[in-house]
Design a protein around this motif. Structure first.
Motif, PDB file in Angstrom:
ATOM      1  N   THR A 242      77.406  17.171-106.674  1.00  0.00           N
ATOM      2  CA  THR A 242      76.950  16.328-105.569  1.00  0.00           C
ATOM      3  C   THR A 242      76.838  14.911-106.115  1.00  0.00           C
ATOM      4  OG1 THR A 242      74.603  16.692-106.071  1.00  0.00           O
ATOM      5  CG2 THR A 242      75.625  18.185-104.467  1.00  0.00           C
ATOM      6  N   GLY A 243      77.055  13.929-105.251  1.00  0.00           N
ATOM      7  CA  GLY A 243      77.007  12.553-105.724  1.00  0.00           C
ATOM      8  C   GLY A 243      78.232  12.218-106.557  1.00  0.00           C
ATOM      9  N   ALA A 244      78.026  11.624-107.734  1.00  0.00           N
ATOM     10  CA  ALA A 244      79.156  11.198-108.566  1.00  0.00           C
ATOM     11  C   ALA A 244      78.740  11.057-110.015  1.00  0.00           C
ATOM     12  CB  ALA A 244      79.725   9.874-108.055  1.00  0.00           C
ATOM     13  N   LEU A 245      79.744  11.083-110.884  1.00  0.00           N
ATOM     14  CA  LEU A 245      79.559  10.836-112.314  1.00  0.00           C
ATOM     15  C   LEU A 245      80.411   9.655-112.734  1.00  0.00           C
ATOM     16  CD1 LEU A 245      80.006  14.410-113.900  1.00  0.00           C
ATOM     17  CD2 LEU A 245      77.849  13.266-113.394  1.00  0.00           C
ATOM     18  N   ILE A 246      79.909   8.857-113.642  1.00  0.00           N
ATOM     19  CA  ILE A 246      80.729   7.890-114.369  1.00  0.00           C
ATOM     20  C   ILE A 246      80.764   8.361-115.819  1.00  0.00           C
ATOM     21  CG2 ILE A 246      80.972   5.513-115.160  1.00  0.00           C
ATOM     22  CD1 ILE A 246      79.570   4.605-112.641  1.00  0.00           C
ATOM     23  N   VAL A 247      81.942   8.693-116.308  1.00  0.00           N
ATOM     24  CA  VAL A 247      82.094   9.212-117.666  1.00  0.00           C
ATOM     25  C   VAL A 247      82.534   8.067-118.569  1.00  0.00           C
ATOM     26  CG1 VAL A 247      83.241  10.897-119.140  1.00  0.00           C
ATOM     27  CG2 VAL A 247      82.704  11.481-116.766  1.00  0.00           C
ATOM     28  N   ASN A 248      81.642   7.685-119.481  1.00  0.00           N
ATOM     29  CA  ASN A 248      81.902   6.591-120.419  1.00  0.00           C
ATOM     30  C   ASN A 248      82.279   7.175-121.773  1.00  0.00           C
ATOM     31  OD1 ASN A 248      80.627   4.077-118.878  1.00  0.00           O
ATOM     32  ND2 ASN A 248      79.237   5.807-118.604  1.00  0.00           N
ATOM     33  N   LEU A 249      83.438   6.845-122.262  1.00  0.00           N
ATOM     34  CA  LEU A 249      83.892   7.312-123.567  1.00  0.00           C
ATOM     35  C   LEU A 249      83.730   6.177-124.574  1.00  0.00           C
ATOM     36  CD1 LEU A 249      87.123   9.242-122.530  1.00  0.00           C
ATOM     37  CD2 LEU A 249      84.838  10.157-122.952  1.00  0.00           C
ATOM     38  N   ARG A 250      82.987   6.463-125.630  1.00  0.00           N
ATOM     39  CA  ARG A 250      82.760   5.485-126.699  1.00  0.00           C
ATOM     40  C   ARG A 250      83.145   6.127-128.026  1.00  0.00           C
ATOM     41  NH1 ARG A 250      82.251   3.143-122.626  1.00  0.00           N
ATOM     42  NH2 ARG A 250      80.558   1.786-121.902  1.00  0.00           N
TER      43      ARG A 250
ATOM     44  N   SER B   4      88.934  24.526-111.380  1.00  0.00           N
ATOM     45  CA  SER B   4      88.112  23.355-111.098  1.00  0.00           C
ATOM     46  C   SER B   4      88.199  22.978-109.623  1.00  0.00           C
ATOM     47  CB  SER B   4      88.576  22.180-111.959  1.00  0.00           C
ATOM     48  OG  SER B   4      87.866  20.997-111.636  1.00  0.00           O
ATOM     49  N   SER B   5      87.036  22.694-109.004  1.00  0.00           N
ATOM     50  CA  SER B   5      87.009  22.307-107.593  1.00  0.00           C
ATOM     51  C   SER B   5      85.697  21.599-107.293  1.00  0.00           C
ATOM     52  CB  SER B   5      87.171  23.528-106.682  1.00  0.00           C
ATOM     53  OG  SER B   5      86.047  24.389-106.799  1.00  0.00           O
ATOM     54  N   GLY B   6      85.693  20.874-106.171  1.00  0.00           N
ATOM     55  CA  GLY B   6      84.468  20.242-105.717  1.00  0.00           C
ATOM     56  C   GLY B   6      84.383  18.743-105.900  1.00  0.00           C
ATOM     57  N   ALA B   7      85.404  18.119-106.511  1.00  0.00           N
ATOM     58  CA  ALA B   7      85.325  16.672-106.741  1.00  0.00           C
ATOM     59  C   ALA B   7      86.717  16.085-106.944  1.00  0.00           C
ATOM     60  CB  ALA B   7      84.444  16.359-107.950  1.00  0.00           C
ATOM     61  N   ASN B   8      86.845  14.814-106.621  1.00  0.00           N
ATOM     62  CA  ASN B   8      88.024  14.031-106.962  1.00  0.00           C
ATOM     63  C   ASN B   8      87.752  13.284-108.267  1.00  0.00           C
ATOM     64  OD1 ASN B   8      89.416  14.693-104.545  1.00  0.00           O
ATOM     65  ND2 ASN B   8      88.331  13.061-103.447  1.00  0.00           N
ATOM     66  N   ILE B   9      88.801  13.061-109.040  1.00  0.00           N
ATOM     67  CA  ILE B   9      88.674  12.330-110.303  1.00  0.00           C
ATOM     68  C   ILE B   9      89.491  11.050-110.199  1.00  0.00           C
ATOM     69  CG2 ILE B   9      88.970  12.403-112.808  1.00  0.00           C
ATOM     70  CD1 ILE B   9      88.917  15.463-112.618  1.00  0.00           C
ATOM     71  N   TYR B  10      88.835   9.928-110.470  1.00  0.00           N
ATOM     72  CA  TYR B  10      89.469   8.620-110.341  1.00  0.00           C
ATOM     73  C   TYR B  10      89.483   7.891-111.684  1.00  0.00           C
ATOM     74  CZ  TYR B  10      88.509   9.124-105.283  1.00  0.00           C
ATOM     75  OH  TYR B  10      88.426   9.558-103.988  1.00  0.00           O
ATOM     76  N   LEU B  11      90.419   6.970-111.799  1.00  0.00           N
ATOM     77  CA  LEU B  11      90.369   5.936-112.829  1.00  0.00           C
ATOM     78  C   LEU B  11      89.585   4.778-112.237  1.00  0.00           C
ATOM     79  CD1 LEU B  11      91.336   4.598-115.496  1.00  0.00           C
ATOM     80  CD2 LEU B  11      93.373   3.853-114.245  1.00  0.00           C
ATOM     81  N   GLU B  12      88.535   4.346-112.939  1.00  0.00           N
ATOM     82  CA  GLU B  12      87.665   3.294-112.417  1.00  0.00           C
ATOM     83  C   GLU B  12      87.667   2.079-113.340  1.00  0.00           C
ATOM     84  OE1 GLU B  12      84.488   0.679-112.416  1.00  0.00           O
ATOM     85  OE2 GLU B  12      84.424   2.316-113.876  1.00  0.00           O
TER      86      GLU B  12
ATOM     87  N   PHE C  44      93.640   3.460-122.412  1.00  0.00           N
ATOM     88  CA  PHE C  44      92.187   3.513-122.451  1.00  0.00           C
ATOM     89  C   PHE C  44      91.583   2.185-122.013  1.00  0.00           C
ATOM     90  CE2 PHE C  44      88.180   3.732-125.170  1.00  0.00           C
ATOM     91  CZ  PHE C  44      87.517   4.544-124.281  1.00  0.00           C
ATOM     92  N   GLU C  45      92.319   1.102-122.194  1.00  0.00           N
ATOM     93  CA  GLU C  45      91.829  -0.214-121.813  1.00  0.00           C
ATOM     94  C   GLU C  45      91.805  -0.398-120.302  1.00  0.00           C
ATOM     95  OE1 GLU C  45      94.428  -2.862-123.777  1.00  0.00           O
ATOM     96  OE2 GLU C  45      93.645  -2.457-125.777  1.00  0.00           O
ATOM     97  N   GLN C  46      92.484   0.516-119.573  1.00  0.00           N
ATOM     98  CA  GLN C  46      92.563   0.348-118.128  1.00  0.00           C
ATOM     99  C   GLN C  46      91.261   0.683-117.417  1.00  0.00           C
ATOM    100  OE1 GLN C  46      95.897   2.520-116.596  1.00  0.00           O
ATOM    101  NE2 GLN C  46      97.414   1.208-117.576  1.00  0.00           N
ATOM    102  N   GLY C  47      90.335   1.380-118.058  1.00  0.00           N
ATOM    103  CA  GLY C  47      89.076   1.671-117.399  1.00  0.00           C
ATOM    104  C   GLY C  47      88.510   3.023-117.777  1.00  0.00           C
ATOM    105  N   GLY C  48      87.538   3.500-116.995  1.00  0.00           N
ATOM    106  CA  GLY C  48      86.877   4.765-117.274  1.00  0.00           C
ATOM    107  C   GLY C  48      87.134   5.790-116.187  1.00  0.00           C
ATOM    108  N   LEU C  49      86.331   6.847-116.170  1.00  0.00           N
ATOM    109  CA  LEU C  49      86.507   7.949-115.229  1.00  0.00           C
ATOM    110  C   LEU C  49      85.340   7.981-114.248  1.00  0.00           C
ATOM    111  CD1 LEU C  49      87.680  10.772-117.659  1.00  0.00           C
ATOM    112  CD2 LEU C  49      89.094   9.387-116.124  1.00  0.00           C
ATOM    113  N   PHE C  50      85.679   8.084-112.977  1.00  0.00           N
ATOM    114  CA  PHE C  50      84.693   8.215-111.913  1.00  0.00           C
ATOM    115  C   PHE C  50      84.972   9.528-111.193  1.00  0.00           C
ATOM    116  CE2 PHE C  50      83.471   7.416-107.413  1.00  0.00           C
ATOM    117  CZ  PHE C  50      82.120   7.240-107.608  1.00  0.00           C
TER     118      PHE C  50
END
Length: 309
Positions: free
Chosen positions: A83-91, A111-119, A143-149
Motif C-alpha cells: 500500500t502506498g509507495a516505496l522509494i528504494v535508494n541504492l548507496r 510478484s504482484s500488487g505494484a508498478n515499478i518506475y525509474l524515478e 545508475f546515474e539516471q535515477g532511483g526506483l519508485f
C-alpha cells in the motif's frame, strides 16, 4: 535517486497525490516533487543488501511513501501487502563513485500488487507494470539516471499480494535508454570481440553440443563442450565426467530470437553473469578470432593478451 535523497530525515507519513493511469506506452510521469521536498519515512535494511517489509504498517486511509536504503551491489526487495509507495535508494559501498554503473532489476516469480518506475527528481518512467511478468523482464539503465519508485496499485484484497524483485549493479556500460544486458542477435565487430575477451565474466574455447529452446521464457540454452578455459568468475563450466572426452561442460543462455543451432567447428565464447545465470556475449569462430587477434597484435592494438593456439 538524488531527488529521493533529499527526503531523508524528514517527517514520516507524507501524503502524496496519485499519478494518472499510464497510457498505452510508458511515458514519463510527473509525481512526488512536493513529497521529495517535504520528506518521507525511512527504513534501513537489516543486512544492508536486502529489504523485506509490509504495507500493513500504513494507516488504511493514508497513502504513504517509505524510503528504503540499501548499500550492496546485489540483493532483493520484498514488499508484502503493498500500500502506498516505496522509494528504494541504492548507496553501494563496493564501487568507486567515479565508476560508471548499470542497475538491472528482475521481478520475482509471482510478484504482484505494484508498478515499478525509474524515478529522477519527480519524473517517473515505467519499468515493470503490475502483473507483467513476461519474458525478458529485467530492465537495465544507467545508475546515474535515477532511483526506483515502487507504487502499489489499487486492490480490493491485498492479503495475497507481494511485490518483489532482485537488483544488480554492474560496471558494464549501459546505453542511453532502458535495455537488457542480453547480447544483440548480430555478429560482433572486431573491436567488440577484443574488448569482450578482456572484460567478460567468462571466456572459453569450445563447441556447441546441443541447444534447447524455452519458448515461454523466450530464451535458448546452449550446452557447450569446452576444450580450453581462459577465465570464469563463477563455476559455469565444470570438469567433464569420465567418458565424456575431457575438458569442461556448461550452459549459457541467449535470446530465442537469435536462432542459435548446433553446428560444427570451434568458437570463442564470451559473456557475463546476469542474476546468477551465464549469458552469451560475442562468440566468433575460433579461427576468425585468431586472425583478428593477430592483426591487432601486429598493430599494437590488443587491449589484453590471451593465448590463441
Amino acid at each position: 535517486m538524488r531527488g529521493a535523497a533529499r527526503a531523508a530525515g524528514g517527517r514520516t507519513g507524507q501524503l502524496w497525490p496519485r499519478p494518472p493511469a499510464p497510457g498505452p506506452g510508458p511515458p514519463p510521469l510527473l509525481l512526488l516533487l512536493a513529497v521529495l521536498l517535504g520528506g518521507a519515512g525511512a527504513q534501513y535494511s537489516s543486512d544492508l543488501c536486502s529489504w523485506k517489509g509490509s504495507g500493513l504498517t500504513h494507516e488504511a486511509h493514508r497513502k504513504e511513501v517509505e524510503q528504503v536504503y540499501l548499500r550492496c551491489s546485489a540483493g532483493t526487495v520484498e514488499w508484502m501487502y503493498p500500500t502506498g509507495a516505496l522509494i528504494v535508494n541504492l548507496r553501494p559501498n563496493t564501487f568507486s563513485p567515479s565508476r560508471h554503473l548499470t542497475l538491472c532489476i528482475k521481478p520475482l516469480r509471482g510478484s504482484s500488487g505494484a508498478n515499478i518506475y525509474l524515478e529522477k527528481t519527480g519524473e517517473l518512467k515505467l519499468l515493470v507494470r503490475d502483473g507483467d511478468l513476461g519474458p525478458g523482464q529485467a530492465p537495465c539503465f544507467s545508475f546515474e539516471q535515477g532511483g526506483l519508485f515502487v507504487e502499489a496499485t489499487p486492490q480490493q484484497d491485498i492479503s495475497r499480494r507481494t511485490t518483489g524483485f532482485q537488483y544488480e549493479l554492474t560496471s558494464r556500460h549501459a546505453g542511453p535508454d532502458l535495455h537488457t544486458l542480453s547480447a544483440p542477435c548480430r555478429p560482433c565487430s572486431h573491436t567488440e570481440v577484443l574488448l569482450a575477451v578482456c572484460t567478460s565474466d567468462f571466456v572459453v574455447r569450445g563447441s556447441i553440443q546441443d541447444v534447447t529452446h524455452e519458448p515461454e521464457q523466450q530464451e535458448s540454452a546452449i550446452h557447450l563442450h569446452v576444450s580450453r578455459l581462459y577465465r570464469q568468475k563463477s563455476r559455469v563450466f565444470r570438469p567433464a565426467a569420465e567418458g565424456e572426452g575431457g575438458g569442461w561442460r556448461g550452459r549459457v543462455s541467449t535470446l530465442l530470437e537469435c536462432g542459435v543451432r548446433p553446428g560444427r567447428g570451434e568458437f570463442l565464447f564470451t559473456g557475463h553473469m546476469h542474476f546468477g545465470e551465464a549469458w552469451l556475449g560475442c562468440a566468433p569462430r575460433f579461427k576468425d578470432f585468431q586472425r583478428m587477434y593477430r592483426d591487432a597484435e601486429e598493430r599494437g592494438l590488443n587491449p589484453c593478451e590471451i593465448g590463441t593456439e
